[in-house]
Design a protein around this motif. Structure first.
Motif: not given
Ligand code: XMP
Length: 506
Positions: A426-427, A461, A503
């Motif tokens: 996914w990432q 996510a 993530i």
């Molecule tokens: P986490 O880290 O919360 O991330 O499990 C879930 C998804 O969101 C992305 N992510 C972000 N995207 N600004 C964004 O535009 C942010 O500050 C940010 N933090 C996390 C992360 O890469 C994953 O796809």
């Protein structure tokens, strides 16, 4: 006119899934709060009532007046939806002797029923309810049961109203799609929702909506903003200006690569190198939230400054997609507010918002991108956080740390592509840890940085699991990073799932 099914949302976790399943059947649908049925919309051909975390007997349960709907449209009630229809018709809903969660085997009682067409005996269905319908009104006819539930599905006679206590929208209900498709047949649906049809009608709509006005769009390199840009470009051509900012926190060579991609798509893009500006603002800042805020504000400042140079801009285009809209769709209040990716900008700059993808799911955005002739590598690009590598250099950010991370990340991502693992993930990315450790290279002792590799599977996510990458692959990547990236002498692999971890590390 594009026909639609309305899904009234009573708060179930699987409401979005109902919409996805219908779209997979080429049926256009929209989710509305349980008490906001669009009465005057002539394109509505049927209504689905979702499940709910409530019991119909709860004091606070959602109990809307369905008189404008019941008997006037074909209805399918799912779980709470089915129980509520029974409850308002004089039936009894009570706590079941055996609560049914998970797998159950369905036995259709009357195979001639339209909803049960092609549903084999003993099909697996997924249940998730503590209540059950214990007494049905006279005009209800049971059309299926399970071992524990005598009324697993019913029809109201002389009305096109059906109810099922199981969840046809979830993957584990084997005959779920058949049942939803049968309901569409009952609605006499044309099922004419396709990416090509969407493109044609959206371009038409955008032309009318925007006319000769000028539009700006912030490109991120990701699939949503890119597909939005290509659609708008087809609709209004040169009146669209896209802005792509290099904040110094992109992947290695990403700025040049993405600009190249946009050039082949014929987009009018202004690329802005703002690396120094961001590095300066971020110097010495360690706190993750503060870093996020600085990066967000920096972006708005740059964007605003560039937009002002262009005269007479009236619209801001954004790549908002349906899950963002649903997330902000309030079923208890009245507002359906849109997600603002570029927080605060439209009000500040007095711009109107245009969001061509706001009713599409991610996989539909990808299908539309393909139909528009976009290259697969752009369409399948992994999600990437807005603050970019800023949240992957843990602690304070310097250009040198970003360089180290970019090099390591490039080796990891290219490796995933070479080993055909990229699309299974996914990432993925690399995190530069604020940790030095001792190593030995040649005859010399080293004291350098450690990096962590992260690769996860996910569907939205919200939850994620670490990918069981082959040991041979990890060994090769680790070797390559330590040998080639000056400043790194240790590589670890992150084996945490979400929850409890996230993530990103910051
Ligand atoms: P986490 O880290 O919360 O991330 O499990 C879930 C998804 O969101 C992305 N992510 C972000 N995207 N600004 C964004 O535009 C942010 O500050 C940010 N933090 C996390 C992360 O890469 C994953 O796809």
């Amino acid at each position: 006119m594009l026909e639609k099914i309305i899904i009234l949302d009573f708060g179930s976790q699987t409401t979005q899934l109902i919409a996805r399943r219908l779209r997979e059947l080429n049926m256009y649908c929209e989710i509305f709060p349980y008490n906001k049925f669009p009465e005057k919309d002539p394109s509505v051909i049927g209504v689905i009532l979702s499940g709910s975390p409530f019991s119909v007997n709860d004091k606070d349960a959602f109990k809307p007046d369905l008189s404008a709907i019941k008997g006037n449209y074909p209805i399918l009630g799912i779980c709470y939806g089915a129980q509520y229809l029974a409850y308002i018709s004089g039936g009894k809903v009570e706590k079941g002797n055996s609560r049914e969660y998970g797998r159950a085997m369905l036995a259709p009682a009357n195979t001639n029923d339209l909803l049960m067409k092609n549903v084999k005996a003993s099909a697996q269905v997924w249940m998730s309810h503590g209540d059950t319908i214990t007494q049905i009104p006279d005009n209800f006819k049971i059309i299926a049961n399970t071992q524990d539930v005598p009324c697993a599905a019913y029809r109201i006679e002389k009305e096109k109203t059906w109810g099922v206590q199981f969840h046809p929208e979830v993957f584990h209900t084997e005959i779920g799609k058949t049942i939803l498709d049968n309901f569409l047949t009952i609605c006499e649906a044309k099922k004419d929702w396709t990416p090509a049809g969407f493109i044609e009608s959206t371009i038409d709509k955008l032309k009318k909506q925007i006319d000769n006005d000028k539009v700006i769009l912030a490109l991120s390199g990701g699939v949503d903003s890119s597909v939005s840009a290509v659609l708008l470009n087809k609709a209004i051509g040169k009146n669209l200006t896209c802005i792509f900012v290099d904040n110094g926190l992109l992947r290695k060579n990403e700025f040049e690569k993405v600009l190249n991609d946009y050039a082949y798509l014929g987009l009018n893009v202004i690329g802005i190198d703002a690396k120094e500006f961001f590095y300066k603002n971020l110097a010495g800042v360690k706190d993750p939230e503060q870093k996020r805020k600085i990066i967000g504000k920096g972006f708005i400042d740059i964007f605003e400054c560039e937009a002002k140079k262009l005269k007479d801009i009236r619209w801001l285009a954004q790549g908002t997609i349906y899950p963002d809209v649903i997330e902000s769709l309030s079923i208890t209040g009245t507002t359906i507010k849109s997600h603002h990716n570029v927080g605060g900008l439209p009000e500040k700059m007095n711009l109107k918002l245009v969001e061509p993808l706001r009713l599409l799911f991610k996989d539909e955005v990808r299908q539309v991108g393909r139909e528009l002739g976009m290259k697969e590598h752009l369409i399948k690009r992994h999600p990437f956080p807005g603050p970019g590598l800023g949240v992957r250099v843990l602690g304070d950010i310097t250009p040198e740390k970003v360089r180290i991370l970019q090099e390591a990340d490039d080796i990891f991502i290219n490796g995933l592509r070479e080993w055909n693992l990229y699309d299974e993930v996914w990432q993925a990315g690399v995190i530069l840890l604020p940790v030095q450790s001792v190593g030995v290279m040649g005859d010399e002792r080293t004291y350098e940085n450690a990096v962590a590799l992260r690769a996860v599977t996910s569907t939205d996510a919200m939850t994620a699991d670490w990918v069981h990458l082959p040991y041979d692959f990890l060994a090769k990547i680790s070797n390559e990073i330590i040998n080639k990236v000056r400043g790194v002498n240790r590589v670890v692999y992150d084996v945490s799932s979400k929850p409890p971890s996230t993530i990103e590390w910051e």
